[in-house]
Design a protein around this motif. Sequence first.
Motif, PDB file in Angstrom:
ATOM      1  N   VAL A 125       0.867  -1.183   0.000  1.00 59.74           N
ATOM      2  CA  VAL A 125       0.000   0.000   0.000  1.00 59.74           C
ATOM      3  C   VAL A 125       0.897   1.225   0.000  1.00 59.74           C
ATOM      4  O   VAL A 125       1.698   1.422   0.906  1.00 59.74           O
ATOM      5  CB  VAL A 125      -0.942   0.020   1.216  1.00 59.74           C
ATOM      6  N   ILE A 126       0.755   2.048  -1.040  1.00 62.16           N
ATOM      7  CA  ILE A 126       1.560   3.257  -1.179  1.00 62.16           C
ATOM      8  C   ILE A 126       0.647   4.463  -0.975  1.00 62.16           C
ATOM      9  O   ILE A 126      -0.354   4.609  -1.683  1.00 62.16           O
ATOM     10  CB  ILE A 126       2.233   3.308  -2.562  1.00 62.16           C
ATOM     11  N   THR A 127       0.985   5.295  -0.022  1.00 65.70           N
ATOM     12  CA  THR A 127       0.215   6.509   0.252  1.00 65.70           C
ATOM     13  C   THR A 127       1.110   7.705  -0.029  1.00 65.70           C
ATOM     14  O   THR A 127       2.163   7.848   0.589  1.00 65.70           O
ATOM     15  CB  THR A 127      -0.262   6.540   1.712  1.00 65.70           C
ATOM     16  N   VAL A 128       0.690   8.538  -0.964  1.00 66.93           N
ATOM     17  CA  VAL A 128       1.463   9.732  -1.304  1.00 66.93           C
ATOM     18  C   VAL A 128       0.769  10.955  -0.712  1.00 66.93           C
ATOM     19  O   VAL A 128      -0.454  11.030  -0.668  1.00 66.93           O
ATOM     20  CB  VAL A 128       1.646   9.897  -2.830  1.00 66.93           C
ATOM     21  N   PHE A 129       1.575  11.889  -0.253  1.00 66.71           N
ATOM     22  CA  PHE A 129       1.058  13.123   0.327  1.00 66.71           C
ATOM     23  C   PHE A 129       1.228  14.244  -0.687  1.00 66.71           C
ATOM     24  O   PHE A 129       2.345  14.611  -1.033  1.00 66.71           O
ATOM     25  CB  PHE A 129       1.771  13.428   1.647  1.00 66.71           C
ATOM     26  N   MET A 130       0.107  14.781  -1.148  1.00 62.57           N
ATOM     27  CA  MET A 130       0.108  15.795  -2.191  1.00 62.57           C
ATOM     28  C   MET A 130       0.322  17.187  -1.607  1.00 62.57           C
ATOM     29  O   MET A 130      -0.056  17.467  -0.478  1.00 62.57           O
ATOM     30  CB  MET A 130      -1.204  15.735  -2.972  1.00 62.57           C
ATOM     31  N   HIS A 131       0.924  18.045  -2.426  1.00 63.21           N
ATOM     32  CA  HIS A 131       1.098  19.449  -2.099  1.00 63.21           C
ATOM     33  C   HIS A 131       0.012  20.224  -2.835  1.00 63.21           C
ATOM     34  O   HIS A 131      -0.238  19.973  -4.017  1.00 63.21           O
ATOM     35  CB  HIS A 131       2.477  19.948  -2.534  1.00 63.21           C
ATOM     36  N   PRO A 132      -0.643  21.181  -2.177  1.00 57.91           N
ATOM     37  CA  PRO A 132      -1.704  21.943  -2.845  1.00 57.91           C
ATOM     38  C   PRO A 132      -1.162  22.707  -4.050  1.00 57.91           C
ATOM     39  O   PRO A 132      -0.013  23.150  -4.060  1.00 57.91           O
ATOM     40  CB  PRO A 132      -2.201  22.921  -1.778  1.00 57.91           C
ATOM     41  N   ALA A 133      -2.013  22.856  -5.051  1.00 59.24           N
ATOM     42  CA  ALA A 133      -1.630  23.612  -6.250  1.00 59.24           C
ATOM     43  C   ALA A 133      -1.525  25.092  -5.896  1.00 59.24           C
ATOM     44  O   ALA A 133      -2.281  25.612  -5.074  1.00 59.24           O
ATOM     45  CB  ALA A 133      -2.660  23.407  -7.342  1.00 59.24           C
ATOM     46  N   LYS A 134      -0.577  25.759  -6.529  1.00 63.42           N
ATOM     47  CA  LYS A 134      -0.416  27.198  -6.334  1.00 63.42           C
ATOM     48  C   LYS A 134      -1.513  27.910  -7.126  1.00 63.42           C
ATOM     49  O   LYS A 134      -2.014  27.381  -8.114  1.00 63.42           O
ATOM     50  CB  LYS A 134       0.960  27.630  -6.819  1.00 63.42           C
ATOM     51  N   PRO A 135      -1.899  29.117  -6.718  1.00 63.47           N
ATOM     52  CA  PRO A 135      -2.938  29.843  -7.448  1.00 63.47           C
ATOM     53  C   PRO A 135      -2.560  30.003  -8.922  1.00 63.47           C
ATOM     54  O   PRO A 135      -1.454  30.401  -9.268  1.00 63.47           O
ATOM     55  CB  PRO A 135      -2.997  31.205  -6.753  1.00 63.47           C
ATOM     56  N   GLY A 136      -3.484  29.645  -9.795  1.00 63.76           N
ATOM     57  CA  GLY A 136      -3.261  29.760 -11.242  1.00 63.76           C
ATOM     58  C   GLY A 136      -2.600  28.536 -11.850  1.00 63.76           C
ATOM     59  O   GLY A 136      -2.553  28.397 -13.065  1.00 63.76           O
ATOM     60  N   GLU A 137      -2.095  27.615 -11.042  1.00 65.03           N
ATOM     61  CA  GLU A 137      -1.444  26.411 -11.564  1.00 65.03           C
ATOM     62  C   GLU A 137      -2.500  25.429 -12.063  1.00 65.03           C
ATOM     63  O   GLU A 137      -3.483  25.156 -11.395  1.00 65.03           O
ATOM     64  CB  GLU A 137      -0.618  25.748 -10.455  1.00 65.03           C
ATOM     65  N   GLY A 138      -2.295  24.933 -13.270  1.00 66.31           N
ATOM     66  CA  GLY A 138      -3.205  23.947 -13.840  1.00 66.31           C
ATOM     67  C   GLY A 138      -4.400  24.551 -14.544  1.00 66.31           C
ATOM     68  O   GLY A 138      -5.232  23.839 -15.072  1.00 66.31           O
ATOM     69  N   GLU A 139      -4.505  25.866 -14.510  1.00 66.89           N
ATOM     70  CA  GLU A 139      -5.619  26.507 -15.204  1.00 66.89           C
ATOM     71  C   GLU A 139      -5.249  26.741 -16.649  1.00 66.89           C
ATOM     72  O   GLU A 139      -4.123  27.116 -16.966  1.00 66.89           O
ATOM     73  CB  GLU A 139      -5.978  27.836 -14.542  1.00 66.89           C
ATOM     74  N   ASN A 140      -6.211  26.543 -17.534  1.00 63.53           N
ATOM     75  CA  ASN A 140      -5.998  26.742 -18.960  1.00 63.53           C
ATOM     76  C   ASN A 140      -6.657  28.052 -19.351  1.00 63.53           C
ATOM     77  O   ASN A 140      -7.877  28.194 -19.267  1.00 63.53           O
ATOM     78  CB  ASN A 140      -6.592  25.561 -19.748  1.00 63.53           C
ATOM     79  N   ASN A 141      -5.854  29.032 -19.756  1.00 61.93           N
ATOM     80  CA  ASN A 141      -6.388  30.346 -20.123  1.00 61.93           C
ATOM     81  C   ASN A 141      -6.996  30.367 -21.516  1.00 61.93           C
ATOM     82  O   ASN A 141      -7.711  31.287 -21.866  1.00 61.93           O
ATOM     83  CB  ASN A 141      -5.291  31.406 -20.022  1.00 61.93           C
ATOM     84  N   ALA A 142      -6.712  29.382 -22.346  1.00 55.51           N
ATOM     85  CA  ALA A 142      -7.279  29.339 -23.696  1.00 55.51           C
ATOM     86  C   ALA A 142      -8.742  28.921 -23.617  1.00 55.51           C
ATOM     87  O   ALA A 142      -9.153  28.190 -22.735  1.00 55.51           O
ATOM     88  CB  ALA A 142      -6.497  28.354 -24.566  1.00 55.51           C
ATOM     89  N   ALA A 143      -9.507  29.392 -24.560  1.00 50.44           N
ATOM     90  CA  ALA A 143     -10.929  29.046 -24.605  1.00 50.44           C
ATOM     91  C   ALA A 143     -11.095  27.574 -24.940  1.00 50.44           C
ATOM     92  O   ALA A 143     -10.355  27.016 -25.736  1.00 50.44           O
ATOM     93  CB  ALA A 143     -11.643  29.906 -25.648  1.00 50.44           C
ATOM     94  N   ASP A 144     -12.066  26.951 -24.311  1.00 40.79           N
ATOM     95  CA  ASP A 144     -12.367  25.548 -24.581  1.00 40.79           C
ATOM     96  C   ASP A 144     -12.971  25.457 -25.975  1.00 40.79           C
ATOM     97  O   ASP A 144     -13.940  26.148 -26.282  1.00 40.79           O
ATOM     98  CB  ASP A 144     -13.354  25.041 -23.518  1.00 40.79           C
ATOM     99  N   PRO A 145     -12.414  24.612 -26.871  1.00 40.64           N
ATOM    100  CA  PRO A 145     -12.928  24.562 -28.236  1.00 40.64           C
ATOM    101  C   PRO A 145     -14.366  24.085 -28.320  1.00 40.64           C
ATOM    102  O   PRO A 145     -15.057  24.367 -29.294  1.00 40.64           O
ATOM    103  CB  PRO A 145     -11.984  23.594 -28.954  1.00 40.64           C
TER     104      PRO A 145
END
Length: 150
Positions: A125-145
Motif C-alpha cells: 500500500v503506497i500513500t502519497v502526500f500531495m502538495h496543494p496547487a499554487k494559485p493559477g497552476e493547472g488553469e488553462n487560459n485558452a478558450a475551450d474549443p
Amino acid sequence: MNRFFLRAVAPAAIGLSGCVFGSGADVLDAPTQQVEVHAILEHREVAGVGCLLANDIGRWFVVAPGRVTITRSSKPLAVYCKRDKLGSAEEWWGANYQANRLVGNILYTAGLQDYVNGNYAYQPVITVFMHPAKPGEGENNAADPGSPVF
C-alpha cells in the motif's frame, strides 16, 4: 572418506543445487507485484488523482485510489501523482529484500543476480502526500474549443 562423500555430501549438494536451479523459469520471468495507491491532501484522501509509477523496468499508470500490477526491481519506485487545480506529489519508495540475507549473498556470488533481484518487493500500500496547487497552476487560459464564444 570417499564412501562418506558419496553417501552424505554428494546427495546434499545435488539436492541444494536442485533448489537453486530447479526454478529456472522463475529467473527468466519478470516478477510482478500488485500495489494499491492512495493520495492524501490536507489530511483527506483525494479521488481521481492520476499517478505514474516508474522504476528501471517500466512505467505504469493508475488513478488513485486504485491498484496496479507492476514489475518488481531492486531499484526504487518513483511515484508521481497530479490532479489539475488540486495538487501534485512526487515520492520515492525503496524496495525491501524478501529473503534471508545469507542466501541472497550466496546466490549473488554464484552469479544469479537475476534471481536475487526478483526477491525484492515494494510496500503493498503506497500513500502519497500531495502538495496543494499554487494559485493559477493547472488553469488553462485558452478558450475551450467545445464552448461557444458570445
